[in-house]
Design a protein around this motif. Structure first.
Motif, PDB file in Angstrom:
ATOM      1  N   LEU A  54      -1.889  -9.057  18.049  1.00  0.00           N
ATOM      2  CA  LEU A  54      -0.846  -9.118  17.025  1.00  0.00           C
ATOM      3  C   LEU A  54      -1.425  -9.525  15.674  1.00  0.00           C
ATOM      4  N   LYS A  55      -2.397 -10.434  15.685  1.00  0.00           N
ATOM      5  CA  LYS A  55      -3.021 -10.849  14.435  1.00  0.00           C
ATOM      6  C   LYS A  55      -3.724  -9.666  13.773  1.00  0.00           C
ATOM      7  N   ASN A  56      -4.464  -8.898  14.565  1.00  0.00           N
ATOM      8  CA  ASN A  56      -5.168  -7.741  14.011  1.00  0.00           C
ATOM      9  C   ASN A  56      -4.205  -6.653  13.550  1.00  0.00           C
ATOM     10  N   MET A  57      -3.112  -6.481  14.301  1.00  0.00           N
ATOM     11  CA  MET A  57      -2.105  -5.494  13.889  1.00  0.00           C
ATOM     12  C   MET A  57      -1.440  -5.900  12.576  1.00  0.00           C
ATOM     13  N   GLY A  58      -1.178  -7.216  12.430  1.00  0.00           N
ATOM     14  CA  GLY A  58      -0.614  -7.684  11.166  1.00  0.00           C
ATOM     15  C   GLY A  58      -1.576  -7.477  10.011  1.00  0.00           C
ATOM     16  N   PHE A  59      -2.858  -7.727  10.252  1.00  0.00           N
ATOM     17  CA  PHE A  59      -3.874  -7.502   9.228  1.00  0.00           C
ATOM     18  C   PHE A  59      -3.918  -6.032   8.837  1.00  0.00           C
ATOM     19  N   ALA A  60      -3.863  -5.146   9.828  1.00  0.00           N
ATOM     20  CA  ALA A  60      -3.883  -3.713   9.545  1.00  0.00           C
ATOM     21  C   ALA A  60      -2.629  -3.277   8.795  1.00  0.00           C
ATOM     22  N   ALA A  61      -1.482  -3.880   9.132  1.00  0.00           N
ATOM     23  CA  ALA A  61      -0.239  -3.532   8.442  1.00  0.00           C
ATOM     24  C   ALA A  61      -0.305  -3.919   6.967  1.00  0.00           C
ATOM     25  N   LYS A  62      -0.885  -5.085   6.666  1.00  0.00           N
ATOM     26  CA  LYS A  62      -1.029  -5.491   5.273  1.00  0.00           C
ATOM     27  C   LYS A  62      -1.972  -4.565   4.522  1.00  0.00           C
ATOM     28  N   ALA A  63      -3.054  -4.155   5.193  1.00  0.00           N
ATOM     29  CA  ALA A  63      -3.987  -3.228   4.555  1.00  0.00           C
ATOM     30  C   ALA A  63      -3.320  -1.889   4.276  1.00  0.00           C
ATOM     31  N   LEU A  64      -2.491  -1.427   5.215  1.00  0.00           N
ATOM     32  CA  LEU A  64      -1.782  -0.168   5.017  1.00  0.00           C
ATOM     33  C   LEU A  64      -0.778  -0.272   3.885  1.00  0.00           C
ATOM     34  N   GLU A  65      -0.102  -1.417   3.807  1.00  0.00           N
ATOM     35  CA  GLU A  65       0.843  -1.633   2.719  1.00  0.00           C
ATOM     36  C   GLU A  65       0.135  -1.624   1.362  1.00  0.00           C
ATOM     37  N   GLY A  66      -1.041  -2.259   1.294  1.00  0.00           N
ATOM     38  CA  GLY A  66      -1.802  -2.248   0.048  1.00  0.00           C
ATOM     39  C   GLY A  66      -2.256  -0.856  -0.334  1.00  0.00           C
ATOM     40  N   ALA A  67      -2.634  -0.061   0.660  1.00  0.00           N
ATOM     41  CA  ALA A  67      -3.050   1.313   0.370  1.00  0.00           C
ATOM     42  C   ALA A  67      -1.886   2.132  -0.168  1.00  0.00           C
ATOM     43  N   HIS A  68      -0.704   1.930   0.393  1.00  0.00           N
ATOM     44  CA  HIS A  68       0.468   2.663  -0.084  1.00  0.00           C
ATOM     45  C   HIS A  68       0.848   2.241  -1.495  1.00  0.00           C
ATOM     46  N   LYS A  69       0.649   0.969  -1.820  1.00  0.00           N
ATOM     47  CA  LYS A  69       0.933   0.514  -3.181  1.00  0.00           C
ATOM     48  C   LYS A  69      -0.003   1.168  -4.183  1.00  0.00           C
ATOM     49  N   GLN A  70      -1.246   1.385  -3.782  1.00  0.00           N
ATOM     50  CA  GLN A  70      -2.193   2.041  -4.674  1.00  0.00           C
ATOM     51  C   GLN A  70      -1.827   3.503  -4.896  1.00  0.00           C
TER      52      GLN A  70
END
Length: 212
Positions: free
Chosen positions: A98-114
């Motif tokens: 779950l920790k790694n999935m949360g980390f990946a979700a934040k990275a995906l959110e940052g990519a979408h913001k870019q």
């Protein structure tokens, strides 16, 4: 102790709890091995004493019975600890997942913001499709054969090619080399008139004059 009562204990981590359980398992396993050795020893004592010394044999069997009861309890405790340790290991694994999935979700959110607005993405894809279509048209135009202003009649060329092949086949059938074919004299454009023909024409002209 704090000013307002008992200090709150920190929640143990799954890794710490797993380590504690493993230590307990090792301790109980050592005790289990000790009891098994004692049971084996009491059995030997009872067999050695036998009917010759009933009191010694009976006491040895009584001690063996107590050791067996303790061993059964230890076996049950080990099973419980094993189940609890496996549950903690699974929980620890789920926590890491779950920790790694949360980390990946934040990275995906940052990519979408870019990336920004989704309409810009559609506009970009339309531009890419347009440029790709233009590139295909250019490639098609470059690869198309060009006559450079000369239009060839393919039927006429095919007829010429068939005639050349037919000549080669005729030579092969007749077995006549190219050098053996004689050069034919050229035919004159006008056939010369013989002297007799000229004389006949003069007579016809005289007869026509007399008749008139």
């Amino acid at each position: 102790m704090s000013w307002f009562g008992k200090k709150k204990e920190a929640t143990p981590t799954t890794a710490d709890a797993i380590q504690k359980l493993q230590d307990t398992e090792m301790m109980l396993q050592k005790k289990s091995d000790f009891l098994e050795a004692k049971i084996t020893q009491e059995m030997k004592t009872a067999k050695t004493a036998g009917m010759k010394n009933k009191r010694v044999a009976l006491n040895a069997l009584k001690r063996k019975k107590r050791y067996e009861e303790q061993l059964n309890k230890i076996d049950g405790t080990l099973c419980t600890i094993e189940f609890q340790r496996e549950a903690l290991e699974n929980a620890n694994t789920n926590t890491e997942v779950l920790k790694n999935m949360g980390f990946a979700a934040k990275a995906l959110e940052g990519a979408h913001k870019q990336i920004g607005d989704i309409d810009k993405v559609h506009d970009l894809m339309d531009d890419i499709a347009e440029q790709q279509e233009l590139a295909n048209e250019i490639s098609s135009a470059i690869s198309s054969p060009m006559g450079f202003g000369m239009e060839m009649d393919e039927d006429e060329l095919m007829a010429e090619l068939e005639g050349m092949e037919q000549e080669d086949m005729d030579r092969q059938l007749l077995d006549i080399p190219d050098s053996a074919v004689p050069d034919l004299p050229s035919v004159p454009n006008a056939v010369p008139t013989s002297a007799a023909q000229e004389e006949e024409d003069e007579d016809m002209a005289a007869l026509a004059a007399w008749a008139t």
